[in-house]
Each structure stands twice: as C-alpha cells, then as structure tokens.
Design an enzyme around this catalytic site. Structure first.
Site, PDB file in Angstrom:
ATOM      1  CB  CYS A 184      -0.940  -0.023   1.186  1.00 22.33           C
ATOM      2  SG  CYS A 184      -1.889  -1.560   1.255  1.00 22.33           S
ATOM      3  CG  HIS A 195      -3.236   2.684   2.062  1.00 20.43           C
ATOM      4  ND1 HIS A 195      -3.880   2.307   0.913  1.00 20.43           N
ATOM      5  CD2 HIS A 195      -3.334   1.637   2.928  1.00 20.43           C
ATOM      6  CE1 HIS A 195      -4.348   1.077   1.070  1.00 20.43           C
ATOM      7  NE2 HIS A 195      -4.033   0.647   2.285  1.00 20.43           N
ATOM      8  CG  ASN A 245      -6.948  -1.598   1.467  1.00 21.79           C
ATOM      9  OD1 ASN A 245      -6.231  -1.232   0.532  1.00 21.79           O
ATOM     10  ND2 ASN A 245      -6.469  -2.038   2.611  1.00 21.79           N
TER      11      ASN A 245
HETATM   12  O1  UT7 Z   1      -3.968  -1.929   3.518  1.00 25.58           O
HETATM   13  C1  UT7 Z   1      -2.996  -2.721   4.124  1.00 25.58           C
HETATM   14  C2  UT7 Z   1      -2.926  -2.427   5.560  1.00 25.58           C
HETATM   15  N1  UT7 Z   1      -4.085  -2.924   6.217  1.00 25.58           N
HETATM   16  C3  UT7 Z   1      -4.709  -2.205   7.129  1.00 25.58           C
HETATM   17  O2  UT7 Z   1      -4.336  -1.094   7.393  1.00 25.58           O
HETATM   18  C4  UT7 Z   1      -5.870  -2.866   7.857  1.00 25.58           C
HETATM   19  C5  UT7 Z   1      -5.822  -2.515   9.295  1.00 25.58           C
HETATM   20  N2  UT7 Z   1      -6.866  -3.165  10.078  1.00 25.58           N
HETATM   21  C6  UT7 Z   1      -8.203  -2.867   9.980  1.00 25.58           C
HETATM   22  O3  UT7 Z   1      -8.611  -2.066   9.157  1.00 25.58           O
HETATM   23  C7  UT7 Z   1      -9.126  -3.483  10.989  1.00 25.58           C
HETATM   24  O4  UT7 Z   1      -8.358  -4.200  11.932  1.00 25.58           O
HETATM   25  C8  UT7 Z   1     -10.181  -4.437  10.373  1.00 25.58           C
HETATM   26  C9  UT7 Z   1     -11.205  -3.632   9.616  1.00 25.58           C
HETATM   27  C10 UT7 Z   1      -9.497  -5.445   9.453  1.00 25.58           C
HETATM   28  C11 UT7 Z   1     -10.912  -5.168  11.485  1.00 25.58           C
HETATM   29  O5  UT7 Z   1     -11.507  -4.226  12.380  1.00 25.58           O
HETATM   30  P1  UT7 Z   1     -11.256  -4.356  13.952  1.00 25.58           P
HETATM   31  O6  UT7 Z   1     -12.061  -3.305  14.583  1.00 25.58           O
HETATM   32  O7  UT7 Z   1      -9.763  -4.320  14.182  1.00 25.58           O
HETATM   33  O8  UT7 Z   1     -11.880  -5.762  14.285  1.00 25.58           O
HETATM   34  P2  UT7 Z   1     -11.188  -7.006  15.004  1.00 25.58           P
HETATM   35  O9  UT7 Z   1     -10.247  -7.683  14.082  1.00 25.58           O
HETATM   36  O10 UT7 Z   1     -10.681  -6.562  16.337  1.00 25.58           O
HETATM   37  O11 UT7 Z   1     -12.453  -7.945  15.220  1.00 25.58           O
HETATM   38  C12 UT7 Z   1     -13.521  -7.575  16.116  1.00 25.58           C
HETATM   39  C13 UT7 Z   1     -14.582  -8.651  16.038  1.00 25.58           C
HETATM   40  C14 UT7 Z   1     -14.032 -10.062  16.141  1.00 25.58           C
HETATM   41  O12 UT7 Z   1     -14.963 -10.836  16.862  1.00 25.58           O
HETATM   42  P3  UT7 Z   1     -14.709 -11.143  18.423  1.00 25.58           P
HETATM   43  O13 UT7 Z   1     -13.393 -11.869  18.485  1.00 25.58           O
HETATM   44  O14 UT7 Z   1     -14.682  -9.837  19.100  1.00 25.58           O
HETATM   45  O15 UT7 Z   1     -15.888 -11.992  18.774  1.00 25.58           O
HETATM   46  C15 UT7 Z   1     -14.008 -10.556  14.717  1.00 25.58           C
HETATM   47  O16 UT7 Z   1     -14.118 -11.939  14.603  1.00 25.58           O
HETATM   48  O17 UT7 Z   1     -15.250  -8.576  14.778  1.00 25.58           O
HETATM   49  C16 UT7 Z   1     -15.233  -9.879  14.147  1.00 25.58           C
HETATM   50  N3  UT7 Z   1     -15.179  -9.693  12.696  1.00 25.58           N
HETATM   51  C17 UT7 Z   1     -16.270  -9.489  11.950  1.00 25.58           C
HETATM   52  N4  UT7 Z   1     -17.578  -9.406  12.262  1.00 25.58           N
HETATM   53  C18 UT7 Z   1     -18.452  -9.171  11.265  1.00 25.58           C
HETATM   54  C19 UT7 Z   1     -14.090  -9.664  11.899  1.00 25.58           C
HETATM   55  N5  UT7 Z   1     -14.461  -9.445  10.631  1.00 25.58           N
HETATM   56  C20 UT7 Z   1     -15.808  -9.330  10.639  1.00 25.58           C
HETATM   57  C21 UT7 Z   1     -16.761  -9.081   9.635  1.00 25.58           C
HETATM   58  N6  UT7 Z   1     -18.046  -9.010   9.995  1.00 25.58           N
HETATM   59  N7  UT7 Z   1     -16.412  -8.903   8.342  1.00 25.58           N
END
Ligand code: UT7
Length: 331
Positions: A118, A256, A286
C-alpha cells in the site's frame, strides 16, 4: 529517514480507472457472516469495484493512462520509463509495466514493477523523482494498479470485506523550474512485522506456523491497525516537522485508504483536521497501491484540489512499510 529534496519534477496529468462491477456490503452479507452495519462502522466501506474475470492489473493500468490522456491531452508514446506499483501483477514475468508499454504502443521505454504494497504509489513517485532529477530521463509514467479481488479469499470475512480493484496514473516530467512539485519525501520499514499482512510466495518463512499456500492475502488486521496508529502517525509527524511545515499548512492529506477509522485516527494523532483528508474508501474499499491516486483524482475532478495546493501523500501497509511525499499540486 526524511529527505529534503532537490526536484525538477512536475506532475503534468492524472487519470484513473475502476471496473464497472460493484460488490456491495449487501452482496457480502450473502457470502460471509457479516453485516453492512459492522463493515460501515469498522471500516467506512460501502462498496468496492471488482475486475471482470478476463481483466487484469495491466488492463486497469492501461485504462487509467487512457483516461489521463483523454482529460489532459498528453502524449505518452515518448515516455522514457514506466513504473507500476502493484502487489497483484498479471504474472510475475513479464512485468505489468512491460504489458502497459505494449498495450499503449510506447516505443523506447524502460519498464519496471515495484512492490511496496500500500506504500507502492508513493514509493514509485519517489523513484521517478530521482530518475528525473538525474537528467537521464525526462518523462515517466507512474501507475498504481491492483486487482486484489483475484487474490482475496471470499470465505475469510476479516479480509474479503476490505479489498477492491482499481488503478491510477500520473505523468511526471522534468521541468525547468528550480523547484519541482516534489518538496520532501520519507520512508520507513519494519520488516520484522511483515507476517502481519502477507501474500505468500516461495518461502514459508513469512509465517511458518500458518503458511497459506494459496497466494491469497492474509492479514492480522488488529496488529496492522495498531502499527498504523502508532508508527504511521509518527512517520507523518516526522515528515512534516523535518520539512518545516505545520499540519495546518497542508491543504490535502491523501493517506492510503485502508480503513476510514485509521484515516480519522491518523488525523487526530498528527494534528491534521479530518476535513483536510481525502478518502474514497466508501466507494472503492482498500485498493492498496491504487488507493492514493483514486482518492486524489476524485478530489481533482470535483475541484477540491487546485493548483498551488500543498498535498501530503502517505502510503503505508504490507512490509511493514510507509512512504510519504509532500508536494505542490500544479495542474
Ligand atoms: O492496507 C494494508 C494495511 N491494512 C490495514 O491497514 C488494515 C488494518 N486493520 C483494519 O482495518 C481493521 O483491523 C479491520 C477492519 C481489518 C478489522 O476491524 P477491527 O475493529 O480491528 O476488528 P477485530 O479484528 O478486532 O475484530 C472484532 C470482532 C471479532 O470478533 P470477536 O473476536 O470480538 O468476537 C471478529 O471476529 O469482529 C469480528 N469480525 C467481523 N464481524 C463481522 C471480523 N471481521 C468481521 C466481519 N463481519 N467482516
């Protein structure tokens, strides 16, 4: 490492392309266990574009250059060099840049792909600036293009809701002005964190415990998120401080587009106001190396970005790598 620059490089045109097919949050609700509400709240994404089965990154890049030509009337047949930033090349060999050269009928040009995930587009601008300043080349096409949909696992809800396809191109030309458009650049890499977001290749070393051999993108979103908020905000602050600019002097911050929450948090931590940030994540998701030109071009086309404006382009992601370019927009 921040660098004050000598530069004679002018950005003389910009163009973009996104495929027609839209993948909405409602579509994803039917594919994995997710919801429109979760996706919008956590990422700001409403929809993304998906390349047709027979459309590859080089096709998108060529369309972006043609869009640039139609809008600015620039010739590209005589460019000296083509740099394509991508993590999703049509093939490993030949390069996407070579396919672009052939597709556009460019006669005598160098052609390379670079891969900085990215941070690819801003890294490519940095390289082009150096080549133009050397005096060896006078006209360079810089393109960021991705077909991430082809390497996304649509059974993994933690990644498939994020990624989309698109391409953006700029033309950079050596000018006669003492000061070019590029004012300062910076780069940082923390390769030890590379396993937090990867697309596997030949070596299992990137994540020996959990190697994904499908060559699809795997991400520990939470870790990348934490890194972005801490290290990327520091990188932005350093670039501004070391180049002698206050956050308030920036007309437009073009980070980005990984996640709207990250963009808002970066603004908060660096003192840049959210009104200064350009994002097209709502419509395109993204798009990795394409996200910065897509967000920038949307604002060029609707008249927000104007000649004389000070822009901070800032790529970050897989590597873990970050790469910034401070520039004066002049078209
Ligand atoms: O471009 C390259 C660089 N990449 C980035 O910069 C990405 C950086 N990271 C992010 O943007 C975020 O971490 C995400 C959008 C990928 C995820 O958001 P988050 O707020 O960090 O969520 P999380 O990974 O902490 O997950 C929270 C909860 C989890 O459930 P539990 O363990 O709390 O029960 C996940 O399993 O949300 C769950 N979850 C979802 N729920 C519904 C993860 N993906 C989904 C989904 N729909 N698509």
């Amino acid at each position: 490492m921040e660098k004050h620059l000598q530069s004679n490089a002018a950005i003389t045109a910009i163009g973009t392309y996104t495929p027609d097919k839209i993948l909405s949050n409602a579509d994803l609700e039917r594919m994995v266990d997710t919801s429109d509400e979760w996706i919008v709240q956590r990422t700001g994404i409403q929809e993304r574009r998906i390349a047709a089965d027979d459309q590859y990154t080089s096709d998108l890049c060529i369309r972006a250059v043609r869009n640039m030509q139609e809008r600015y009337g620039v010739q590209v047949e005589d460019v000296d060099y083509i740099i394509v930033a991508t993590s999703t090349p049509d093939n490993v060999i030949p390069s996407v840049a070579a396919q672009v050269q052939a597709g556009l009928g460019i006669k005598h040009s160098g052609a390379i792909d670079i891969q900085a995930a990215c941070a690819g587009f801003t890294s490519a601008i940095q390289l082009a600036n150096g080549l133009l300043l050397s005096g060896v080349y006078r006209k360079i096409l810089v393109i960021g293009g991705e077909t991430l949909s082809k390497v996304t696992n649509y059974e993994d809800r933690t990644t498939c809701i994020l990624f989309g396809d698109g391409a953006g191109a700029i033309l950079m030309e050596a000018g006669t002005a003492a000061e070019g458009d590029i004012l300062a650049i910076s780069s940082h890499t923390e390769g030890a964190g590379g396993h937090h977001v990867y697309r596997s290749g030949l070596s299992p070393s990137i994540n020996a415990a959990d190697i994904d051999t499908t060559s699809r993108i795997v991400q520990n979103g939470r870790e990348v998120y934490k890194w972005a908020l801490s290290h990327v905000s520091e990188g932005i602050t350093e670039l501004l401080r070391d180049s002698g600019y206050e956050p308030s002097q920036i007309n437009w911050f073009v980070p980005h587009n990984a996640n709207q929450r990250i963009i808002d948090a970066l603004c908060d931590r660096t003192g840049i106001s959210e009104q200064q940030a350009l994002s097209s994540i709502e419509r395109y998701g993204n798009t990795s190396a394409a996200s910065i030109p897509l967000a920038l071009d949307a604002a060029v086309q609707d008249g927000r970005v104007l000649p004389g404006h000070l822009l901070l382009l800032y790529g970050f992601g897989g590597g873990l790598t970050q790469s910034g370019v401070l520039l004066r927009w002049s078209i």
